[in-house]
Design a protein around this motif. Structure first.
Motif: not given
Ligand SMILES: CCCCCCCCCCCCCC(=O)SCCNC(=O)CCNC(=O)[C@H](O)C(C)(C)COP(=O)(O)OP(=O)(O)OC[C@H]1O[C@@H](n2cnc3c(N)ncnc32)[C@H](O)[C@@H]1OP(=O)(O)O
Length: 436
Positions: A42, A44, A50, A117, A119, A192-193
């Motif tokens: 995700t 940005l 924000h 999980n 980067v 859980l993102r």
């Protein structure tokens, strides 16, 4: 570089919402090439609202990017007695834990969480694979606080599902010594993102840092958040071009054959500078002096004591490699260079499972030309079977990158300060700080 897809909308089961009443917007990133720059999927953009960061003592885009700012703390410290004594609330089926990094069983869990999980690059081909030994090194510098190594577990299964860490650091900001936390290894299990758990974790680590009377922090991320103090680029030097091409890390350049490429990146079998050797304990005072002298020219740089240099820079196999040049006659230590080891898992390759990457750390060249010192460190990495050598365009690195056949990566790494405003943005070459 990044793209905001505003159509994704509000998410269900919003953790932050259950605590603070805020809604949850989410954005999606686009594909890219191969640098792993702490960029979650995700991504940005600058003009995104924000919801969490707007509430934090950081610079905001509405402040005006180029407008002159005050230099220093944004919020003044509170009395410690006013700091919330209880941890922030998690959703009822989750609980906080401290991850004791000295405990093998717990480190196995941390490793499992991060290695599955943490980067990934934009195309999900590579994922950072920090080793247990590396994490222990990174998380226990002198004066570290065990309860800044924070985990979140599912209450029923006790499975570790999220992690964030802080370590204390003394950092010079435009000549002023500031006590800070370095925040790193923020990771939430893929399942859980986008549930607004990250803001809760950030608030919790902030609370624990405040309890130690520390009010500033620094961190890096591949995503653009309000507001980077500097944006740097990764450069990559192929050491094992055949493997890098095989696994899709790099491509064969137009009109190049594999054998010409291998030849292009060939390195000598021995270092070239007389007196080049691994750093030893007895070098700590000399290396500290070299670093203190060199780093004082940068706008942002660590304040290295002998204790920190001994801890961070004495070689540890497969974690950190450091070298000095000792003048063969005078025995004076004139130069220093180092790299750390951070492999990546190759997610879907038939032939290879891991990419062995060296990351340039701190260097000081006072007598030997920097380009020569860097050539020697490349030789050492090649001799130790690394596949690629990565460096940021910070400090004086730009002066040798092209010469030594580094190529620019696609990813950027953004540096941030929490609760500290700078009067002007910092150029990469004004940065003297490397975060792991
Ligand atoms: C004084 C002491 C202060 C101490 C604290 C200083 C600050 C420390 C800050 C932390 C420094 C960490 C340094 C590193 O470790 S950088 C490495 C970050 N980790 C990864 O990229 C690993 C893979 N990704 C994940 O695990 C998740 O995607 C993460 C955990 C990143 C976000 O989880 P998720 O995707 O499930 O999102 P959410 O719904 O829970 O939350 C969404 C909100 O979170 C904001 N967000 C997203 N990514 C980051 C990021 N990398 N830094 C700061 N904020 C980030 C986002 O803008 C949004 O807020 P807003 O835009 O609406 O406002």
């Amino acid at each position: 570089m990044v793209e905001f897809n505003p159509g994704i909308g509000r998410t269900e089961g919003n953790v932050e919402e259950s605590i603070s009443g805020e809604g949850g917007l989410m954005s999606m990133g686009q594909g890219g090439t191969k640098t792993l720059t702490r960029r979650p999927r995700t991504a940005l953009t600058l003009d995104k609202w924000h919801m969490f960061w707007e509430t934090q003592p950081v610079r905001h885009y509405k402040d005006g990017e180029n407008q002159e700012q005050m230099e220093g703390a944004i919020d003044v410290p509170q009395p410690i007695s006013d700091i919330k004594q209880e941890p922030y609330n998690l959703p009822s089926n989750y609980e906080w834990c401290v991850c004791d990094v000295t405990n093998d069983r717990i480190m196995k869990e941390v490793y499992a969480l991060l290695s599955n999980n943490y980067v990934e690059d934009d195309d999900n081909m590579f994922r950072f694979d920090y080793s247990v030994q590396f994490l222990r090194w990174a998380l226990q510098p002198p004066g570290y606080f065990p309860d800044w190594h924070i985990g979140v577990r599912a209450k029923a299964s006790k499975k570790l599902v999220a992690f964030i860490t802080g370590i204390p650091a003394r950092v010079h900001v435009r000549g002023k010594l500031v006590f800070m936390a370095e925040i790193n290894f923020l990771c939430i299990h893929k399942k859980l993102r986008a549930k607004r758990l990250a803001p809760v974790m950030i608030k919790e680590v902030t609370r624990r840092v405040h309890l130690e009377n520390i009010w500033q922090a620094t961190y890096t991320a591949g995503v653009v958040l309000p507001v980077p103090i500097a944006t740097c680029q990764y450069w990559h030097r192929s050491l094992n071009p055949k493997k890098l091409i095989d696994v899709g890390f790099s491509r064969l350049a137009p009109r190049m054959t594999m054998s010409r490429t291998v030849k292009l990146y060939h390195l000598p079998k021995e270092t070239l500078t007389p007196g080049f050797r691994a750093m030893e304990k007895q070098d700590v005072p000399a290396v500290t002096q070299l670093l203190q002298g060199y780093l004082s020219q940068f706008v942002i740089a660590p304040d290295f004591s002998e204790a920190v240099v001994e801890y961070l820079l004495l070689p540890i196999k497969n974690v950190v490699n450091s070298y000095v040049i000792e003048n063969p006659e005078s025995h004076i230590i004139t130069d220093f260079c180092s790299f750390y080891t951070l492999p990546s898992t190759i997610i879907d390759s038939m032939n290879h499972t891991q990419l062995k990457a060296a990351y340039l750390y701190y260097n000081v060249a006072t007598v030997t030309p920097l380009v020569q010192l860097m050539n020697d460190i490349l030789i050492m990495a090649k001799l130790s079977n690394y596949d690629v050598f990565n460096a940021l365009d910070i400090m004086h690195n730009e002066s040798f990158l092209k010469n030594l056949k580094f190529g620019p990566g696609d990813g950027h790494l953004h540096y941030y300060l929490y609760n500290y405003s700078l009067s002007a943005p910092v150029k990469p070459l004004e940065l003297g700080l490397v975060l792991l």
